[in-house]
Structures are given as structure tokens and as C-alpha cells.
Design a protein around this motif. Structure first.
Motif, short mmCIF file in Angstrom:
data_model
loop_
_atom_site.label_atom_id
_atom_site.label_comp_id
_atom_site.label_asym_id
_atom_site.label_seq_id
_atom_site.Cartn_x
_atom_site.Cartn_y
_atom_site.Cartn_z
N SER A 278 3.04 -4.15 -1.38
CA SER A 278 2.19 -3.12 -2.00
C SER A 278 0.92 -3.72 -2.59
O SER A 278 0.43 -3.27 -3.60
N HIS A 279 0.44 -4.82 -1.98
CA HIS A 279 -0.80 -5.43 -2.49
C HIS A 279 -1.95 -4.45 -2.42
O HIS A 279 -2.76 -4.35 -3.35
N CYS A 280 -2.06 -3.73 -1.32
CA CYS A 280 -3.17 -2.78 -1.13
C CYS A 280 -3.06 -1.65 -2.15
O CYS A 280 -4.07 -1.19 -2.70
N GLU A 281 -1.83 -1.18 -2.40
CA GLU A 281 -1.64 -0.09 -3.35
C GLU A 281 -2.03 -0.54 -4.76
O GLU A 281 -2.67 0.19 -5.52
N ARG A 282 -1.67 -1.78 -5.11
CA ARG A 282 -2.04 -2.29 -6.42
C ARG A 282 -3.54 -2.49 -6.56
O ARG A 282 -4.09 -2.42 -7.66
N ALA A 283 -4.22 -2.74 -5.44
CA ALA A 283 -5.67 -2.91 -5.48
C ALA A 283 -6.41 -1.56 -5.52
O ALA A 283 -7.63 -1.55 -5.60
N GLY A 284 -5.67 -0.45 -5.44
CA GLY A 284 -6.28 0.87 -5.56
C GLY A 284 -6.66 1.53 -4.25
O GLY A 284 -7.38 2.53 -4.25
N PHE A 285 -6.17 1.00 -3.13
CA PHE A 285 -6.49 1.59 -1.83
C PHE A 285 -5.44 2.63 -1.46
O PHE A 285 -4.24 2.44 -1.69
N ALA A 286 -5.92 3.75 -0.86
CA ALA A 286 -5.02 4.85 -0.49
C ALA A 286 -4.68 4.86 0.99
O ALA A 286 -3.66 5.43 1.39
N SER A 287 -5.53 4.27 1.82
CA SER A 287 -5.26 4.25 3.27
C SER A 287 -5.98 3.06 3.87
O SER A 287 -6.97 2.55 3.33
N VAL A 288 -5.45 2.60 5.00
CA VAL A 288 -6.05 1.49 5.73
C VAL A 288 -6.15 1.88 7.20
O VAL A 288 -5.22 2.45 7.77
N LEU A 289 -7.31 1.60 7.77
CA LEU A 289 -7.56 1.87 9.19
C LEU A 289 -7.40 0.56 9.94
O LEU A 289 -8.09 -0.43 9.66
N VAL A 290 -6.47 0.54 10.90
CA VAL A 290 -6.15 -0.67 11.66
C VAL A 290 -6.75 -0.54 13.06
O VAL A 290 -6.50 0.45 13.76
N ILE A 291 -7.55 -1.54 13.46
CA ILE A 291 -8.18 -1.55 14.78
C ILE A 291 -7.82 -2.87 15.45
O ILE A 291 -8.20 -3.94 14.96
N PRO A 292 -7.08 -2.86 16.55
CA PRO A 292 -6.71 -4.12 17.20
C PRO A 292 -7.91 -4.75 17.92
O PRO A 292 -8.76 -4.06 18.47
N LEU A 293 -7.97 -6.07 17.88
CA LEU A 293 -8.96 -6.83 18.65
C LEU A 293 -8.26 -7.31 19.92
O LEU A 293 -7.38 -8.18 19.86
N GLN A 294 -8.63 -6.74 21.05
CA GLN A 294 -7.98 -7.08 22.31
C GLN A 294 -9.03 -7.42 23.35
O GLN A 294 -10.13 -6.85 23.36
N LEU A 295 -8.66 -8.32 24.25
CA LEU A 295 -9.55 -8.72 25.34
C LEU A 295 -8.69 -8.97 26.56
O LEU A 295 -7.87 -9.89 26.59
N HIS A 296 -8.88 -8.10 27.54
CA HIS A 296 -8.11 -8.21 28.79
C HIS A 296 -6.61 -8.20 28.51
O HIS A 296 -5.86 -9.07 28.95
N ASP A 297 -6.17 -7.21 27.74
CA ASP A 297 -4.76 -7.02 27.40
C ASP A 297 -4.18 -8.21 26.61
O ASP A 297 -2.96 -8.38 26.54
N ARG A 298 -5.04 -9.02 26.04
CA ARG A 298 -4.57 -10.13 25.20
C ARG A 298 -4.99 -9.86 23.76
O ARG A 298 -6.13 -9.51 23.50
N ARG A 299 -4.05 -10.02 22.85
CA ARG A 299 -4.30 -9.76 21.44
C ARG A 299 -5.08 -10.92 20.84
O ARG A 299 -4.64 -12.06 20.85
N VAL A 300 -6.28 -10.62 20.33
CA VAL A 300 -7.14 -11.63 19.72
C VAL A 300 -7.01 -11.60 18.21
O VAL A 300 -7.00 -12.64 17.55
N GLY A 301 -6.91 -10.42 17.65
CA GLY A 301 -6.83 -10.30 16.20
C GLY A 301 -6.77 -8.84 15.79
O GLY A 301 -6.29 -7.98 16.54
N GLU A 302 -7.29 -8.56 14.59
CA GLU A 302 -7.19 -7.21 14.06
C GLU A 302 -8.29 -6.99 13.02
O GLU A 302 -8.69 -7.91 12.30
N LEU A 303 -8.82 -5.76 12.99
CA LEU A 303 -9.77 -5.34 11.97
C LEU A 303 -9.07 -4.37 11.02
O LEU A 303 -8.36 -3.46 11.47
N ASN A 304 -9.30 -4.53 9.72
CA ASN A 304 -8.72 -3.63 8.72
C ASN A 304 -9.83 -3.06 7.86
O ASN A 304 -10.64 -3.81 7.29
N LEU A 305 -9.87 -1.74 7.77
CA LEU A 305 -10.83 -1.04 6.92
C LEU A 305 -10.03 -0.33 5.82
O LEU A 305 -9.13 0.47 6.12
N PHE A 306 -10.38 -0.59 4.57
CA PHE A 306 -9.62 -0.07 3.43
C PHE A 306 -10.42 1.05 2.75
O PHE A 306 -11.64 0.93 2.56
#
Length: 624
Positions: free
Chosen positions: A351-379
């Protein structure tokens, strides 16, 4: 009865009815005309029978029996034709009772007359004339009956002709009325409605009086007028809405352009991810942003950069195990989605995000040619709703970042491979030249130590001379290696590089060199040109070490196929017995040639010099 509803069906029905009526009238007219032609032919044939009767009566008074039989046969033929008819002429009797009775009376009179005229002795001429007169009277009655029937048929024909004229007039009137009713009148209503609309009266409507095409067109006109009226009434709102949408699209395009320009200029992973996080937070109007890299080996997400995150949250989530938090999706969950952050710690997640006061997080995967590179998180500190357009924009930006990260990774691998290749090349060169010289010097050192122990001054001087020559040769090899590794091609033409190389060779060895260039082909790519120069340098090195030559010729053919020849006038050698350093130099040249797909050929005869030929494949002719 069900009437057709479409305009084409109505007009088709009217046309079909009129066509059937016209065809019926024409058929009846043709039938009556046929009957008249057949009856007229029958009248002509009956008139011929009267003539044949008188001719036969006159012939009976003579003795020409053949002519009597001929006239009788002609009369019989006329009777048969009238009885059976002849459609080819045409000829046939009317089917009324009077005509048929009159014809039967003629047949009966002819049969009696045949028996009377065929008896022996034959009647007198006066009796024959009376009998012929009686038969002719019967024929006249027969002809009169036919003419009466033909007169009635003529009357019927005239009536049909009047009916056809009346039908044509009625058809024209019916067509005009149908055109007015089904076409002109609806068109006039539509035209009137269009004139009202063109004058600004958007409340104008057209009466829908049918279910045909014009009815559908009238309904469409009314719907169009209603839509125009609604559009006009809400035009300002729609213009404002359209302007806002265009502004949003422009902002998205600007964001994509800025992101593409930024990732193209970023020269390090830290600069790339930190700058991208800053841009993404501004574009997505988020309270914070994080860029994470997926380590597929350790199944963890490493925080590369963040913007707007509290220091405590950055420290706690610097390295997240996959699936251990709202952020850090597993490969099966890799999709763009909004995750609400609940205070109840759902699924046991942190609950780190909840304690920091965030209500929702938008998760966007970083993919390249069906390979997982990473992830973007918008709070977000509020409940966030992701629209389709925003999702498309964010996924596009994520693909730019994934491509940039992979590009930096590929560049790093290329640099590493280049360094490894250079180290391998340097090791090969040291092993093939200086290492062998040092081994020789070590052997000579051992011999010197033995000579000193024996106090053999002569042997010691000889060994010292060998050591001095070996050291000099090692220094020459070092200078040659430095020339090799400093060789670069900064021009498009190989001639300048060859001239510089031969000038250095003359200065170091004192041998004369000659350069001859033939042809005018396309310039070689830089990497191919470097390997060609190294092969030439290796060939010159072998000349310096072993050939004992006075002159060296270098000939270059700059056309298909490219060919470089290095030739000397030295002592030569037997290629079948080539060993030692000569063999090593040839191996080095062939290895360099194999890197560019070329071929090295060596030819030498003891006492006649040596020739080395490098031939390039056609595929290496275009400059990079």
C-alpha cells in the motif's frame, strides 16, 4: 389485391398492362386479316369452279374425252382445296353454318352432275346446259355466303382498328397521368421544399403520400431538413466541440513529435528515461510518473526514472518483484489498464501508493516485437478514466520509448562487439608478429647464458648479434602494427590511402614502389577499404621481411571485379614448401579477405619474385 409500392413496379405494371392490351389487339387484327385473306382466296377458287363448269359443259358436246377428264379433275381439285384449305396461300372457308351448308350443297350438286354426265348415252346439249346452270347457281349461293361472312369480318376488323386507336390514346393519357401522379407531382413537392430550404426556411417539410422511391426521398428530405435545423440550432456548440477535439488531436501530435525528437537526441539511458518521464507526466496530466525496466532473468522491475514520486516511494519501489505490487505486471497481464488503489490492501499487495495519497495508477507496458522491455506507471490522486484516444497516444509514446531503449541497448552491444573485435585483432597481430619475435629472443637469451657459462666469447658475440637483430625486427614490427591500427580511410577513393601507405613503405625500407590504377568503378565502403589496405600492408610486410626485393608494384583494377595485385622482384619461394612467417602472413591475409568475402591468391617462383592477388566479390562494390 396488393398494389406495387415502388415507382419502378408501378410504372412496370402500367407498361405491362398496356403492352398486353396492345398485343391482344394486334393478335386479333392479324387473325381477322388472316380470315379475310383465306375467304377472298376461297371466293376466287369458287369463281374458278363456275368457269370450269361451263367449260366442262361445252366439252361434253364434243368427242374429246381426255379434255373432259381433265376438266373434271380440275373441278375435283378445286373442291378438295376448298374442303381442306391451303394455309400457304392462305385459303380456307369460313366456319359459319351458312357457308358450310352452301359448300356441302355444291359438293352434292357436283356429285349428281358427275353421275349424270358420265352416263351413256350422255344428256343432250340443252339438258347439259340446264344442269350446268343449276350447279352454277349453287356455286353463286356458296360465294354469296362467303362474301357475307367476309363482310362481317371486315366490320370486326374496322372495329378493332378503332379500338387500337382508342387504346393508343388511352395509353398516352394513362402514361401522362401516371407520370404526373407518380413523378411530376412528387418532384414538384420536392422542388418546392428545396426552394423553401434554400431561402432559409429549415422548418419546410414535404408531404409523404406514397411508399415508393419518391416517398423514401421525401422522408429523406424531411430528415435532412430536421438534421439541418438541429445543426443550425446547435452549430455553435458543435463548432466548439469540434475545435476542442482538433486542439486535443493537435496536442497529441505535438506530444508524439516532441517525444520522437527527444528519444532521437537522448544519448544515455538516464537522460532518456528521466526526460521521457517528465514529458509523459505533462502529456498525461498525471501527478507522478515512473519508468521501470523489466529484468527477465531475475523477474524484477528496476526503477529507471521517476517524476513527482515521493522519495520514500521511490526508495521502497526501486526494485519490485514481478506481480508483487500494482506496478510490475506479469507477462500474462501486460496490457494498458487503470488500477484503482484501495486502502484495504486488496490481494495482499503493498500500500505504498495509497500511503503516498494516490487513488489510481495507469499501467502501460513497454513492449517491442512481443518482448517485454519494461513498464510505464502514471499516478493520479483521483479516480482516473482512460479514453480510447488517450490510450492510443500513451501506447504510441510507450512504443517510442521501448524502441529508444532497445536502440541504446543495441548500440552498447555494437560498441562492446567492436571493442572485442579490435582486441581480438590486436591479439592476433601481436601473436603473429611480436610474440614470435619475443620467443626467438628468449631462445637467444638462453643460448647467451650458456655461452657466458662456458666463457665462449665468440659464441656470445654471435648470440648478441642475433639478439640485436631480433630487437631491431621487433621494433620494426611494432612500428608496422602502429601503422596498421592507425590506418583509416577518410576519402571515398582508395588511391589516396594507397599512395600514403606506399610512401611510408618507401621511407621505412628504401625500396622503390609503383602504383597503377585502372578503371573508374564505384568507391568501396569504408570498412571494406580498410580490410583491403590491411591485406596490402601485410603483403608489403612480407616483402620487407623475406623477399630481398628492390622494387614493388601495386596494381588496382577499379571495375568489375575489383582486383588488387602486389608484386615484387625478390628471390621468391616454393609455395608448396611455404612455412614459418611467410605462411603466417598468408594466413593473416586470407583471414582478412574472408571477413569481406574476398579471395587471396599467392603465386611465386624461386628467383622470380612473388605476386599476391586480392579479388573482391561483386556484392561489395557499392559504397555504404
Amino acid at each position: 389485391m396488393t398494389f406495387p409500392r415502388s415507382l419502378s413496379a408501378k410504372l412496370g405494371t402500367i407498361g405491362t398492362v398496356l403492352l398486353l392490351m396492345a398485343l391482344a389487339s394486334i393478335s386479333l387484327t392479324l387473325w381477322v386479316t388472316w380470315q379475310l385473306e383465306g375467304g377472298a382466296a376461297a371466293v376466287n377458287e369458287a369463281g374458278r369452279m363456275r368457269m370450269q363448269t361451263w367449260r366442262l359443259a361445252q366439252t361434253l358436246s364434243g368427242t374429246d374425252e381426255a379434255r373432259v377428264r381433265l376438266y373434271q379433275d380440275q373441278f375435283d381439285s378445286s373442291v378438295r382445296v376448298l374442303a381442306t384449305g391451303d394455309p400457304a396461300r392462305p385459303l380456307f372457308l369460313p366456319r359459319d353454318v351458312a357457308t358450310q351448308a352452301a359448300f356441302a350443297d355444291v359438293q352434292q350438286g357436283w356429285q349428281h352432275l358427275q353421275r349424270a354426265w358420265g352416263a351413256t348415252p350422255r344428256p343432250s346439249a340443252q339438258v347439259v346446259a340446264q344442269q350446268a346452270e343449276a350447279l352454277v347457281e349453287r356455286i353463286d349461293v356458296f360465294v354469296t355466303a362467303i362474301e357475307v361472312q367476309l363482310a362481317s369480318l371486315t366490320t370486326i376488323l374496322n372495329a378493332f382498328q378503332f379500338m387500337m386507336v382508342a387504346l393508343a390514346l388511352a395509353s398516352a393519357v394513362a402514361l401522362l397521368y401516371a407520370a404526373y401522379l407518380f413523378v411530376f407531382n412528387p418532384l414538384a413537392r420536392l422542388q418546392s421544399g428545396l426552394e423553401k430550404v434554400s431561402k432559409g426556411d429549415l422548418s419546410a417539410r414535404v408531404e409523404v403520400s406514397s411508399s415508393d422511391e419518391f416517398g423514401a426521398l421525401s422522408q429523406g428530405f424531411n430528415q435532412m431538413a430536421t438534421t439541418l435545423q438541429d445543426l443550425y440550432q446547435s452549430l455553435e456548440d458543435k463548432v466548439r466541440e469540434k475545435t476542442l477535439r482538433l486542439e486535443q488531436q493537435r496536442a497529441r501530435l505535438v506530444a508524439m513529435y516532441e517525444a520522437a525528437a527527444f528519444v532521437a537526441k537522448a544519448d544515455s539511458l538516464q537522460t532518456l528515461t528521466q526526460g521521457f518521464a517528465r514529458q509523459l507526466q505533462r502529456v498525461a496530466d498525471a501527478n507522478a510518473c515512473a519508468v521501470r525496466w523489466a529484468d527477465e532473468h531475475t523477474q524484477r522491475y528496476v526503477l529507471l526514472a521517476s517524476e513527482g514520486l515521493p522519495a520514500s516511494l521511490t526508495e521502497d519501489e526501486h526494485c519490485l518483484p514481478v506481480g508483487d505490487c500494482h506496478c510490475g505486471q506479469t507477462k500474462q497481464q501486460s496490457q494498458t489498464r487503470v488500477i484503482p488503489i484501495r486502502a484495504d490492501g486488496e490481494h495482499g499487495l503493498r500500500s505504498h501508493c495509497e500511503r503516498a495519497g494516490f487513488a489510481s495508477v495507469l499501467v502501460i507496458p513497454l513492449q517491442l516485437h512481443d518482448r517485454r522491455v519494461g513498464e510505464l506507471n502514471l499516478f493520479y490522486r483521483h479516480e482516473h478514466v482512460l479514453s480510447t484516444d488517450d490510450q492510443a497516444l500513451l501506447e504510441t509514446l510507450a512504443s517510442h520509448l521501448a524502441g529508444a531503449i532497445e536502440s541504446l541497448r543495441a548500440s552498447a552491444l555494437e560498441r562492446e562487439a567492436a571493442v572485442a573485435s579490435e582486441r581480438g585483432l590486436l591479439a592476433s597481430e601481436l601473436h603473429d608478429s611480436i610474440a614470435q619475435s619475443l620467443a626467438f629472443l628468449k631462445i637467444q637469451t638462453g643460448l647467451l647464458r650458456q655461452a657466458l657459462k662456458r666463457r665462449d666469447d665468440h659464441q656470445a658475440d654471435a648470440v648478441l648479434a642475433e639478439l640485436d637483430a631480433g630487437v631491431a625486427e621487433s621494433m620494426a614490427d611494432v612500428r608496422e602494427l602502429l601503422v596498421h591500427f592507425r590506418t583509416r580511410t577518410n576519402t571515398e577513393d582508395i588511391s589516396a590511402a594507397l599512395q600514403t601507405t606506399l610512401q611510408k613503405f618507401e621511407h621505412q625500407t628504401g625500396l622503390k614502389t609503383h602504383l597503377q590504377l585502372e578503371g573508374a568503378g564505384l568507391p568501396l565502403p569504408a570498412d571494406i577499404q580498410v580490410q583491403v589496405l590491411h591485406v596490402v600492408l601485410e603483403a608489403l610486410s612480407n616483402v620487407r621481411k623475406h623477399a630481398r626485393a628492390s622494387t614493388v608494384w601495386v596494381e588496382v583494377q577499379q571495375s568489375l571485379p575489383w582486383r588488387v595485385e602486389v608484386r615484387d622482384d625478390g628471390q621468391g619461394f616454393d609455395t608448396d614448401l611455404a612455412t614459418g612467417e611467410t605462411h603466417v602472413g598468408l594466413r593473416i591475409m586470407r583471414e582478412r579477405a574472408a571477413r569481406i568475402g574476398a579471395l587471396v591468391e599467392l603465386s611465386s617462383v624461386p628467383g622470380s619474385g612473388t605476386c599476391v592477388v586480392l579479388t573482391l566479390p561483386d556484392t561489395q562494390l557499392l559504397a555504404a
